[in-house]
Design a protein around this motif. Structure first.
Motif, short mmCIF file in Angstrom:
data_model
loop_
_atom_site.label_atom_id
_atom_site.label_comp_id
_atom_site.label_asym_id
_atom_site.label_seq_id
_atom_site.Cartn_x
_atom_site.Cartn_y
_atom_site.Cartn_z
N SER A 1 5.32 -9.00 -4.49
CA SER A 1 3.97 -8.55 -4.13
C SER A 1 3.72 -7.13 -4.61
O SER A 1 2.64 -6.81 -5.12
N ILE A 2 4.72 -6.27 -4.48
CA ILE A 2 4.57 -4.89 -4.95
C ILE A 2 4.43 -4.86 -6.47
O ILE A 2 3.61 -4.10 -7.01
N ALA A 3 5.21 -5.67 -7.17
CA ALA A 3 5.11 -5.71 -8.64
C ALA A 3 3.71 -6.11 -9.07
O ALA A 3 3.16 -5.53 -10.03
N HIS A 4 3.12 -7.07 -8.38
CA HIS A 4 1.77 -7.51 -8.73
C HIS A 4 0.71 -6.50 -8.32
O HIS A 4 -0.39 -6.49 -8.89
N GLY A 5 1.03 -5.64 -7.34
CA GLY A 5 0.04 -4.68 -6.84
C GLY A 5 0.16 -3.30 -7.44
O GLY A 5 -0.60 -2.40 -7.07
N THR A 6 1.10 -3.09 -8.36
CA THR A 6 1.29 -1.79 -9.00
C THR A 6 1.38 -1.98 -10.51
O THR A 6 1.49 -3.10 -11.00
N GLU A 7 1.39 -0.85 -11.23
CA GLU A 7 1.40 -0.93 -12.69
C GLU A 7 2.55 -0.17 -13.33
O GLU A 7 3.05 -0.58 -14.38
N GLU A 8 2.97 0.93 -12.73
CA GLU A 8 3.92 1.80 -13.41
C GLU A 8 5.19 2.08 -12.62
O GLU A 8 6.26 2.25 -13.21
N GLU B 1 0.83 -1.22 0.00
CA GLU B 1 0.00 0.00 0.00
C GLU B 1 0.85 1.26 0.00
O GLU B 1 0.49 2.26 -0.63
N GLN B 2 1.99 1.22 0.68
CA GLN B 2 2.91 2.37 0.64
C GLN B 2 3.44 2.57 -0.77
O GLN B 2 3.54 3.72 -1.24
N ALA B 3 3.78 1.49 -1.45
CA ALA B 3 4.24 1.60 -2.84
C ALA B 3 3.12 2.09 -3.75
O ALA B 3 3.36 2.89 -4.68
N GLN B 4 1.91 1.61 -3.53
CA GLN B 4 0.77 2.07 -4.32
C GLN B 4 0.53 3.56 -4.12
O GLN B 4 0.23 4.29 -5.08
N ARG B 5 0.65 4.02 -2.88
CA ARG B 5 0.50 5.45 -2.60
C ARG B 5 1.58 6.25 -3.36
O ARG B 5 1.30 7.28 -3.97
N ALA B 6 2.83 5.76 -3.31
CA ALA B 6 3.90 6.44 -4.02
C ALA B 6 3.64 6.46 -5.53
O ALA B 6 3.92 7.46 -6.20
N GLU B 7 3.11 5.38 -6.05
CA GLU B 7 2.79 5.34 -7.48
C GLU B 7 1.75 6.39 -7.83
O GLU B 7 1.88 7.13 -8.82
N ARG B 8 0.69 6.47 -7.04
CA ARG B 8 -0.37 7.45 -7.30
C ARG B 8 0.16 8.88 -7.26
O ARG B 8 -0.32 9.76 -8.00
N LEU B 9 1.16 9.12 -6.41
CA LEU B 9 1.68 10.47 -6.22
C LEU B 9 2.82 10.81 -7.18
O LEU B 9 3.34 11.93 -7.14
N GLY B 10 3.21 9.87 -8.02
CA GLY B 10 4.17 10.18 -9.07
C GLY B 10 5.62 9.91 -8.76
O GLY B 10 6.51 10.35 -9.51
N TYR B 11 5.90 9.18 -7.68
CA TYR B 11 7.30 8.80 -7.43
C TYR B 11 7.77 7.86 -8.54
O TYR B 11 6.99 7.07 -9.09
N ASP B 12 9.06 7.94 -8.84
CA ASP B 12 9.59 7.18 -9.97
C ASP B 12 9.83 5.71 -9.63
O ASP B 12 9.61 4.83 -10.46
N ARG B 13 10.29 5.42 -8.39
CA ARG B 13 10.65 4.05 -8.03
C ARG B 13 10.45 3.84 -6.54
O ARG B 13 10.63 4.77 -5.74
N ALA B 14 10.12 2.61 -6.17
CA ALA B 14 10.05 2.20 -4.77
C ALA B 14 11.19 1.24 -4.50
O ALA B 14 11.25 0.15 -5.06
#
Length: 332
Positions: free
Chosen positions: A49-56, A20-33
């Motif tokens: 798990s993060i790879a499966h839960g995010t897209e970009e 969820e922290q990585a998903q939040r970072a993705e929504r906010l435009g961070y480049d990498r987790a």
């Protein structure tokens, strides 16, 4: 200038919390987790798990210790994480430190510079899909190649380093350098080492990344945020062996570095934290109110030669502190 997020080194309530922290970072435009690996959850399972839960958002290890897996297995792991993430993975490697490697993994912390170089060399052969043939001091390999198709694109490999020779090695053999626990002047000194290594290795310096991990804590309660970051710095300088102490001493704070190191286990930790210099805190980290922190991280990003600022968190930060800091320091 890219802005990444360095997911918490401290234990979180669950793997899902990290997702969820990585998903939040993705929504906010961070480049990498980025995800560290110490003595908590392993980085590979969590990053999958993060790879499966995010897209970009990109994902990466910062750092994967070189002594806890063979170099070939590190290459295999990088290839697999590149596959499951759809090409979003970047491999960050480093020796960690003798406390973790010897007391947790039971391995000899021997010759970290040479061991790092050989690990990078072997992992590159694995990821290229070549038959791995290597005659080194620690690895003598021949006869196998990656059984599956090599990943496309090939993941970049970064190396962590704190001392001059380690940073020079990163510039010479790796695709990037992960920096931490450095003042602005200390960063400039080590960037000169990285540039020299890049030239020695005939590398394209413009294609190499320099990622600075900054401990950040945003809170309207300014003193609380700063106290959490001071405690984090004192823990690493005082409780995690000699590397962080030596790095601070190398930057002109030798007396303070030895005082923290010598008194952390025997002295009054609260006093050490309370007396930590305010100006040094601002040279090493980002802590305070949202407006103050946004201004301060920009001063680090203005340093010539850096390509990525990675927002990391103090070890005692609560999940709500992490979420608030991710929000406040989101890329504009």
């Amino acid at each position: 200038m890219k802005r990444d997020v360095f997911l918490p080194v401290a234990a979180q309530p669950s793997v899902q919390t990290l997702v969820e922290q990585a998903q939040r970072a993705e929504r906010l435009g961070y480049d990498r987790a980025w995800l560290p690996e110490t003595w908590g959850r392993d980085a590979v399972t969590v990053l999958t798990s993060i790879a499966h839960g995010t897209e970009e958002i990109g994902i990466g290890t910062s750092i994967m210790p070189i002594y806890s897996r063979s170099a070939a297995l590190i290459g295999q792991t990088a290839a697999t994480l590149q596959e499951v993430s759809g090409g979003r993975f970047r491999l960050g490697l480093g020796p960690s430190g003798p406390i973790v490697i010897e007391n947790w993994h039971g391995e000899d912390f021997a010759n970290p510079l040479r061991y790092t170089r050989e690990t990078v060399d072997v992992a590159k052969q694995v990821l290229a899909g070549e038959r791995v043939s290597y005659d080194g001091e620690y690895y003598d390999l021949d006869g196998f190649r990656l059984r599956c198709e090599p990943p496309e694109p090939t993941p970049a490999i970064d190396a962590a380093g704190m001392g001059p020779k380690a940073v020079e090695l990163a510039g010479r053999f790796a695709d990037g350098w992960h920096a931490l626990m450095l003042t602005r002047e200390g960063i400039r000194d080590r960037l000169a080492d990285f540039d020299r290594g890049s030239e020695m290795g005939d590398r394209d310096r413009g294609s190499q990344e320099v990622t600075l991990s900054l401990t950040c804590c945003v809170d309207e309660d300014r003193e609380r945020a700063r106290r959490l970051v001071k405690q984090h710095i004192c823990f690493y300088v005082g409780g995690m062996g000699t590397f962080y102490r030596d790095a601070l001493a190398r930057q002109g704070y030798e007396e303070l570095a030895h005082e923290i190191h010598d008194n952390w286990n025997d002295g009054d930790r609260d006093r050490l934290v309370a007396e930590f210099p305010e100006d040094l805190l601002d040279e090493l980290a980002v802590a305070g109110t949202p407006e103050e922190c946004r201004d301060r991280i920009a001063t680090f990003e203005a340093i010539d030669g850096l390509t990525v600022a990675s927002v990391s968190f103090p070890r005692a930060a609560e999940p709500e502190d992490i979420d608030r800091t991710i929000e406040a320091l989101a890329p504009e």
